[in-house]
Design an enzyme around this catalytic site. Structure first.
Site, mmCIF file in Angstrom:
data_model
loop_
_atom_site.group_PDB
_atom_site.id
_atom_site.type_symbol
_atom_site.label_atom_id
_atom_site.label_comp_id
_atom_site.label_asym_id
_atom_site.label_seq_id
_atom_site.Cartn_x
_atom_site.Cartn_y
_atom_site.Cartn_z
ATOM 1 N N ASP A 184 -16.007 57.310 4.850
ATOM 2 C CA ASP A 184 -15.380 58.121 5.627
ATOM 3 C C ASP A 184 -14.079 58.673 4.658
ATOM 4 O O ASP A 184 -14.104 58.302 3.582
ATOM 5 C CB ASP A 184 -14.147 57.022 6.287
ATOM 6 C CG ASP A 184 -13.083 56.715 5.807
ATOM 7 O OD1 ASP A 184 -11.851 57.267 5.975
ATOM 8 O OD2 ASP A 184 -13.197 55.489 5.232
ATOM 9 N N ASP A 219 -5.250 44.302 5.375
ATOM 10 C CA ASP A 219 -5.344 43.950 4.039
ATOM 11 C C ASP A 219 -4.089 44.910 3.427
ATOM 12 O O ASP A 219 -3.414 45.607 3.879
ATOM 13 C CB ASP A 219 -6.651 44.606 3.256
ATOM 14 C CG ASP A 219 -6.879 45.940 3.410
ATOM 15 O OD1 ASP A 219 -6.202 46.616 4.350
ATOM 16 O OD2 ASP A 219 -7.657 46.537 2.762
ATOM 17 N N GLN A 258 -10.712 43.616 -2.373
ATOM 18 C CA GLN A 258 -9.945 44.168 -3.117
ATOM 19 C C GLN A 258 -10.144 43.888 -4.663
ATOM 20 O O GLN A 258 -10.989 43.059 -4.919
ATOM 21 C CB GLN A 258 -8.445 43.867 -2.406
ATOM 22 C CG GLN A 258 -8.310 44.731 -1.019
ATOM 23 C CD GLN A 258 -8.054 46.044 -1.358
ATOM 24 O OE1 GLN A 258 -8.098 46.822 -2.451
ATOM 25 N NE2 GLN A 258 -7.906 46.818 -0.206
ATOM 26 N N ASP A 298 -9.683 51.539 11.130
ATOM 27 C CA ASP A 298 -9.075 50.701 9.878
ATOM 28 C C ASP A 298 -7.929 49.910 10.419
ATOM 29 O O ASP A 298 -7.621 49.847 11.888
ATOM 30 C CB ASP A 298 -8.303 51.812 8.856
ATOM 31 C CG ASP A 298 -7.489 52.743 9.501
ATOM 32 O OD1 ASP A 298 -6.855 52.246 10.621
ATOM 33 O OD2 ASP A 298 -6.957 53.416 8.601
ATOM 34 N N GLY A 355 -9.497 49.865 -1.557
ATOM 35 C CA GLY A 355 -8.779 50.016 -2.770
ATOM 36 C C GLY A 355 -9.135 50.926 -4.042
ATOM 37 O O GLY A 355 -8.745 50.805 -5.149
#
Lengths: 382, 382
Positions: free
Chosen positions: B274, B147, B197, B93, B224
């Site tokens: 995940d 992000d 997002q 990530d 998100g």
């Protein structure tokens, strides 16, 4: 059908002994180290890893198991072997040591020890008869007499009092075990060992040993050592005590110890050991290796990509780098404790195998000197 | 020599998709579930167990690894794969999510996020450029744009602001990744994904998706979600968002979820997931089984000697009894967490394999209805 419990002394090298203990659940090659499975698990190891490490026998703790999940419950579920998926021999202690180190508000009488559980405060009584009953419910292949183990240093008369009490409890333990056998609660493949007490006092140790030998146990433990007296005093006491025990019965040094302790004790004729050190020290970040003990928290390992121990027979010691294990231990990750408990358990089994090999080839003294030189570092107590 | 990163959509069944992602470190069968190896270890599992469970790819966390042991250190040691002994693909990530949930005294600017480590209070900055640099130092096969992920519920204008900022950071992440490729810090077998997002607002999600598709990423994540909005709102948002993404690129739903979440998301066309749930819930005593999720602390298991899950492909689920695992969990033993993390990791992989099989045979809807009926119990959040 059931193999009778037996000890066969194959050869000696000086005082060091190579032998085999036969139980109904298999043969134990001696000198043997028993990994400790306190509450029905050798901490942070799968049972297969313990077996593959070369361990012939495990130790289980009567005190812990009687409190959780309970001896009667384990019996209902088919016994400790089935419960924890270990089909080899199991030795259980009597609970005597731990009830005194872990139990609360204890009262020691001639009858036994009244105590409260360290888990929930519930009240319990351990006596020679109840200890043997529990060990039979668990199905232990080798059982231990109920004894009183005191911390050292202690006044001589206090050591003597506890030793004499332990002798009377030895008699009661033996009668209880024989009654279990007569009633079908134990069979000929199981055995009960006596425990020599007497602190570091040679005369007390001799009196204890002589009285136990009179009772004719199939094996004898030396208890009450490694309780604060130090390596030298322990080895000295052992050297004075072992000659008082018959050569045709196995000798078990309880709760010991460091690799150096094991080597020096085997040199004097000890056949069996148990200790939490491989797993406890593993959880705390210590690795036993053929290059000495390593504190994996040490920053010097942070970028050391060499394997933990390239000389180990443990896949984990060869596969994982010092840098990675350092990171895992610093991060408090399960895998760090898992790898080091595994590596250390294998190290201890490899050490015993090497000692057996050295005795078989009549070169124990030479092997011991070489090995001690390599394993110079003893880990600090975590 | 290096395989180019590629996605091949093999077949569809309704909106559900069967595919393969090719990376230089191997093929990922989709729909895929990625076990989470936060600090370079899937908690309480040996890497071999993760591989044998059928996982094609792992996730690593940029935030955790940059703090300990550090990205530059891992690069010096040969990269994350070598460090943690995982030679299959790894996705990292961007650090965006965790810097906001774990980091202290953060300041979010156009440039990036200034924060203090939750470990030692040390000061750090994460920006799109630094995040990509770290992911390249780690050697991640699939990298994620930096992000801003906010908690829900939130004001629409706050959701919009974070979404717009994330789009600008997507552009910078892409430029940084291309610069890394040009400089040899990444190669053609690696890929950078954009992250859609926009909270639960369909219009914001569409704007985000359209802008990212214009940037032409080789894969798109939906970020998100699973941040407090609930299963139904998540599935509804997903249903509105996925049609805005190209069908020839993989879609990754981040941080999700329960078995039910996975089934409903695959039904809508998600390819990758995940989640820490298999291992975290395992450590807390929950077992995912083909008969529903079990809370192994429950006293009803205390004398249940049946295996954890006789339908599992995990040896641990068939070998260990419910009674034993109940005892281990109640006793706080490592082995309890080890067994349940293993069993759950295998369950999740078996679930994905069953979904792939159902899609391949054009019977996903039927399979999903049957399976949801069996897996009725969802574990309470530990």
């Amino acid at each position: 059908m059931t193999e009778h419990f037996a000890f066969h002394l194959k050869t000696t090298d000086g005082l060091a002994r190579l032998g085999e203990i036969t139980t109904s659940r298999g043969v134990i090659r001696t000198p043997a180290f028993m990994p400790v499975g306190t509450v029905a698990t050798v901490k942070a190891l799968y049972p297969d890893q313990v077996r593959d490490a070369g361990a012939d026998i495990l130790l289980g703790n009567t005190y812990h198991l009687m409190l959780r999940p309970g001896a009667e419950r384990i019996a209902r579920l088919g016994g400790l072997h089935k419960f924890m998926r270990w089909d080899g021999p199991i030795l259980t202690d009597s609970g005597g040591f731990q009830v005194m180190s872990l139990g609360k508000i204890r009262k020691i009488t001639e009858e036994g020890v009244a105590f409260q559980s360290h888990l929930d405060g519930s009240r319990h009584m351990l006596s020679p008869e109840r200890s043997i009953e529990i060990q039979c419910l668990l199905g232990a292949d080798i059982q231990m007499q109920f004894d009183e183990c005191i911390e050292l240093p202690a006044e001589r008369r206090e050591v003597e009092r506890a030793m004499e009490l332990s002798l009377r409890w030895a008699e009661r333990s033996k009668r209880a075990f024989e009654a279990q056998r007569a009633a079908g609660g134990a069979h000929a493949g199981q055995a009960l060992f006596g425990i020599v007490q007497g602190g570091t006092d040679a005369e007390l140790r001799h009196r204890s040993a002589a009285a136990l030998v009179d009772m004719d146990f199939p094996g004898y433990a030396v208890g009450g050592l490694a309780v604060g007296e130090g390596h030298e005093a322990m080895i000295a006491t052992l050297g004075q005590t072992l000659p008082a025990l018959p050569t045709d019965k196995p000798r078990y040094l309880m709760g010991v110890g460091t690799p150096l302790d094991l080597i020096e004790s085997v040199r004097l004729g000890v056949d069996m050991f148990d200790c939490v050190m491989p797993t406890r020290n593993g959880r705390h970040g210590y690795a036993f290796t053929w290059n000495g003990a390593l504190n994996m928290r040490n920053a010097k390992f942070a970028e050391d990509m060499s394997p933990l121990d390239e000389l180990s027979s443990c896949p984990g010691a060869r596969d994982y780098s010092k840098a990675y294990v350092h990171h895992l231990i610093k991060s408090g990750e399960f895998l760090g404790a898992m790898i080091l408990s595994w590596v250390n358990t294998v190290f201890y089994q490899d050490l015993m195998a090497a000692m057996r090999d050295a005795i078989a080839h009549g070169r124990f003294a030479e092997w011991a000197d070489e090995t001690k030189a390599r394993i110079t570092k003893r880990p600090a107590a975590p």
